[in-house]
Design a protein around this motif. Sequence first.
Motif, mmCIF file in Angstrom:
data_model
loop_
_atom_site.group_PDB
_atom_site.id
_atom_site.type_symbol
_atom_site.label_atom_id
_atom_site.label_comp_id
_atom_site.label_asym_id
_atom_site.label_seq_id
_atom_site.Cartn_x
_atom_site.Cartn_y
_atom_site.Cartn_z
ATOM 1 N N PRO A 71 102.225 27.201 9.244
ATOM 2 C CA PRO A 71 101.658 28.560 9.356
ATOM 3 C C PRO A 71 100.950 28.836 10.676
ATOM 4 N N HIS A 96 88.712 17.362 4.806
ATOM 5 C CA HIS A 96 88.216 17.957 3.557
ATOM 6 C C HIS A 96 86.736 18.311 3.683
ATOM 7 N N ARG A 98 93.123 27.368 -16.037
ATOM 8 C CA ARG A 98 91.847 26.921 -15.462
ATOM 9 C C ARG A 98 91.350 27.917 -14.388
ATOM 10 N N ALA A 133 96.041 34.443 8.310
ATOM 11 C CA ALA A 133 97.104 33.594 7.788
ATOM 12 C C ALA A 133 97.106 33.587 6.266
ATOM 13 N N PRO A 191 100.964 30.630 4.901
ATOM 14 C CA PRO A 191 101.624 29.917 3.801
ATOM 15 C C PRO A 191 102.294 30.817 2.776
ATOM 16 N N THR A 197 88.739 22.800 9.102
ATOM 17 C CA THR A 197 88.973 21.450 8.577
ATOM 18 C C THR A 197 88.701 21.375 7.064
ATOM 19 N N GLY A 229 91.014 21.301 4.798
ATOM 20 C CA GLY A 229 92.029 20.458 4.170
ATOM 21 C C GLY A 229 92.010 19.037 4.694
ATOM 22 N N ALA A 230 93.090 18.276 4.317
ATOM 23 C CA ALA A 230 93.194 16.877 4.732
ATOM 24 C C ALA A 230 93.293 16.788 6.251
ATOM 25 N N ALA A 247 91.187 30.698 7.652
ATOM 26 C CA ALA A 247 92.132 29.765 7.035
ATOM 27 C C ALA A 247 92.637 28.742 8.047
ATOM 28 N N ILE A 248 92.812 29.170 9.293
ATOM 29 C CA ILE A 248 93.341 28.267 10.317
ATOM 30 C C ILE A 248 92.305 27.946 11.381
ATOM 31 N N GLY A 258 89.927 28.289 2.177
ATOM 32 C CA GLY A 258 89.887 27.853 0.778
ATOM 33 C C GLY A 258 90.895 28.612 -0.054
ATOM 34 N N ALA A 259 91.333 27.973 -1.124
ATOM 35 C CA ALA A 259 92.310 28.621 -2.002
ATOM 36 C C ALA A 259 91.689 29.856 -2.630
ATOM 37 N N PRO A 260 92.481 30.933 -2.774
ATOM 38 C CA PRO A 260 91.942 32.126 -3.437
ATOM 39 C C PRO A 260 91.492 31.787 -4.859
#
Lengths: 586, 353
Positions: free
Chosen positions: A355, A50, A152, A292, A317, A44, A46-47, A18-19, A99-101
């Motif tokens: 985080p 991406h 969704r 994290a 987070p 990397t 995230g922003a 995650a980090i 990535g988001a779970p």
Amino acid sequence: MAAIETTSDSLLALDIGAITTRALFFDVVNGQYRFVAAGSAPTTAGAPFHNVLEGAHMAIDDLQRITGRRLLADDATVIIPSLSPGEGVDGMVTTLSAGAPLKTVVIGLLEDVSVASAHRLVKSIHARLVDTFTLSDRRSLETRLDALLRLRPDLVIVTGGTENGASVSVSRLLEPLRLALRLMPPEERPQILFAGNSALQEKISTIFEDTARVWLAPNVRPALDEEQIAAAHTILARALREHYIRRLSGLQELDAWSGGVTMPAATAQGRMVRFLSLDDPSKGVLAVDMGASSITVTAAFQGRQYLGAYTDLGLGPQAAGVTRGDPHATLLPWLTLPLEADTVRDYVFNKTLQPAALPLTEEETAIEYAMARYALHRAAHRLLRDMYAQGTNDTAGVPELFPPVEPIIITGGIFTQTANLGKALLTALDGLQPTGITTILLDRYNLTTALGAAASINPALAVQAMDSTMFIRLGLVVAPISIARPGTPVLKVQLTDNESGETLKGEVKQGGLAVLPLPPGRRGTLRLQPLYRTDIGLGAGRKAAYEVSGSALGIVIDARGRPLRLHKDMARRQEMYKKWLWHLGH
Amino acid sequence: MSGLVAASYILPLTLIRRERAFPVQGRVLVRQGETVNPQTVVAEADLAPEHVLLNVAAALGVPPQKAASLLQCQEGERLTEGDVIAETPSKLFRKTFRSPASGTVVMLQGGKVLLRKEKDATPLRAVYPGTVVDIVEDRGVVIENTGALVQAAWGNGRSTYGVLRVVADSADAPLTSDRLDVSLRGSILVAGRCTEEEVFALASEISLRGLVLGSIPSRLAGIARKTPFPVLLTEGFGNLPMNAAAFELLGTSDGREASLNAQPYNFHRGTRPEVFLPLPASGQLIPPMPRELAPDDMVRVVSAPHRGEIGYVVRVLSEPHKFPNGIRAAAAVIRFAEEKQAIIPVANLQIIR
């Protein structure tokens, strides 16, 4: 265990956390596979990037700098296979916990049967349960349809029906999903994993073949009193790979370089732990990865694996969620400094915003470790509860405790970022509360996960590299269970250094923690004589003698009691914690 | 470890490109190249659809196949409440099935009709004034503009556009309820910090449009979350002043118009809450990109000690540094005001300019 032939293939293992993204290099050294070096870089996903490829490139670049080996070609692709000595690598694997779970909906018949198994399946992957539809669901079909369209989900797990059992009810439960899929744009449709009555597999495929990606797995609940999650987990890992390839830019390239061996980190850790558990039929193996974004705990006994990937317990987070409504009240039993409620809550809330930030002050360090010990304890407790619910014999007979395991492998920032090994060990002991005799190994680079993935393309590497001295041996822990009153001697201990002949003797009292030093590289003879029917994992009152290896902290006798009850009085707790750390050399 | 550092920008003039898009399919209402203002609705979508499944066959008392042949509507057709959906042909005992609500027929199957109820679509406003440089198909747009940017730590999820009013003489000045009056109605307030619960109630009463603060105690987080206007914290939770760089920029922007996007920090997407003040610019600007830490970089410390302080990188240490509490991490020597220096973990730094 059968001998596995060594080839000369080198391996690059990429672990996208995650980090942090890590690039690990394994090669043959003196005829044996060895871990050579690790490079790292921020992830990397995230922003503003991406694209996980950026972090991967930087981590591999860092590895190139450390090893002097050229791994990236001019076009920034990994050189596979190796071209000449010092250039390229023969194989690559990728593991992933960034990535988001996955937002997951479970559809099943009975809450206490197949749905409970499906929930445990969800907990074994990087996922978040967002809704469950069962037979007892009183919501209308339309309400469930609207819920699916609003939520969704990324994944829908369908279970239900024992083998040769119900089929009509399962089909009826699927109606909202069937309608929702037709209304969703193709790119928003969830993947479907069917792990119910196998007689329905063909029907399920037919219903959904035009609208969704369907994975068929063996029934997680073939009989009312039988649960089989492992096979479904393996299929689910493949579904996750496809999901993240679609969602995380750059992963497709990494997956191509890895020859399709992209695996959820939890799955890879589980594979390795399961494999290790085959080595000694008398004891299981336990591994923990405190990340994290999640805490993963895996226990395995003779190949039977129990895996929990708790995405709500990560120390980054989700920190505010870990401590639930009132961080101060939640963490108070674990705090070792008297701190104001506002101070604790502010730190926990800020942890969710930063985080990756590291605690430096005494106050923040106390909160961070309190949070880690609490979160680890909850994760361990959840896994144990699920093990019990499965009716397994692989438990200690006490719902709150693991049976004796050997070894316990710990990894994750809270353990690896500290040079204070005593603090790392104490965190693991307080969180996991092992029983009996066990070695605690610190996996500084999360090699367990890398090797779990590597095993699928190079089993010899996984076996040999794991055999080598790639972990820091923190200590050999003896954790007796006794009903004696605090202060009562429960164990006589004698440690003889085989080299010097020097002997240390003593009695350990209930409630105490003692350390007998035996440095790394030394060997000794440890004699343990339980008193008052104390159990060191061999049965009440049974004594034992062992040849033991040295370790960073030596032999740690943790007689503080199981389950561990920390002192309610803050001043006393603070004093005890300092004393334990002092015993552990810090 | 690569020295790439997290970034949270505080820039007096930069180019921004911001995606304003729904997570679900909707309708884009503007075109590429169009100039939008903060209030422009760039897209709309039905975020919480409601459906009703009408069993026509059962209602008419006919077999499903027969019901299908009696349907008088088609998929995609809009119906208003009371419109005929199906009717039996018999003249004597004619049975009529009417739509129970206004909506759109989304599916016809086996004598059943699935109707999506008509609802007001949720509008998505531009929030940032600028030019639409890209369309996110069926979901939204990408807006580009130049101006000043202050990125922050926490936001309550709301957004607005309005005139900034600076009500603090210093970054450290607390915002108290006696500083609020009706003359501030409709403005975005900038202040150092706030520890008073009453401020939020009063600010709502006088219809404040937004609030930009350095910090609030976490016990007020729940109240700030429920506040009807955007609340943005540059530092996060605690009792910290606004960092000097942010206050210098915002404190001198009294009377200027600003976009306040208090979206919560998204760990997975990496997006942060921010204040944007549009400004005309000449010449070529490029959006800021993260990079490796280098000497003279302006950085902000995000964790204690020195939390919230602004400093400059003296040098990045070549080896991990061991801190007194046992943490071993990549670190840099940072120079703060009055030539005070400290070694800070790279993980605790953000490049801000």
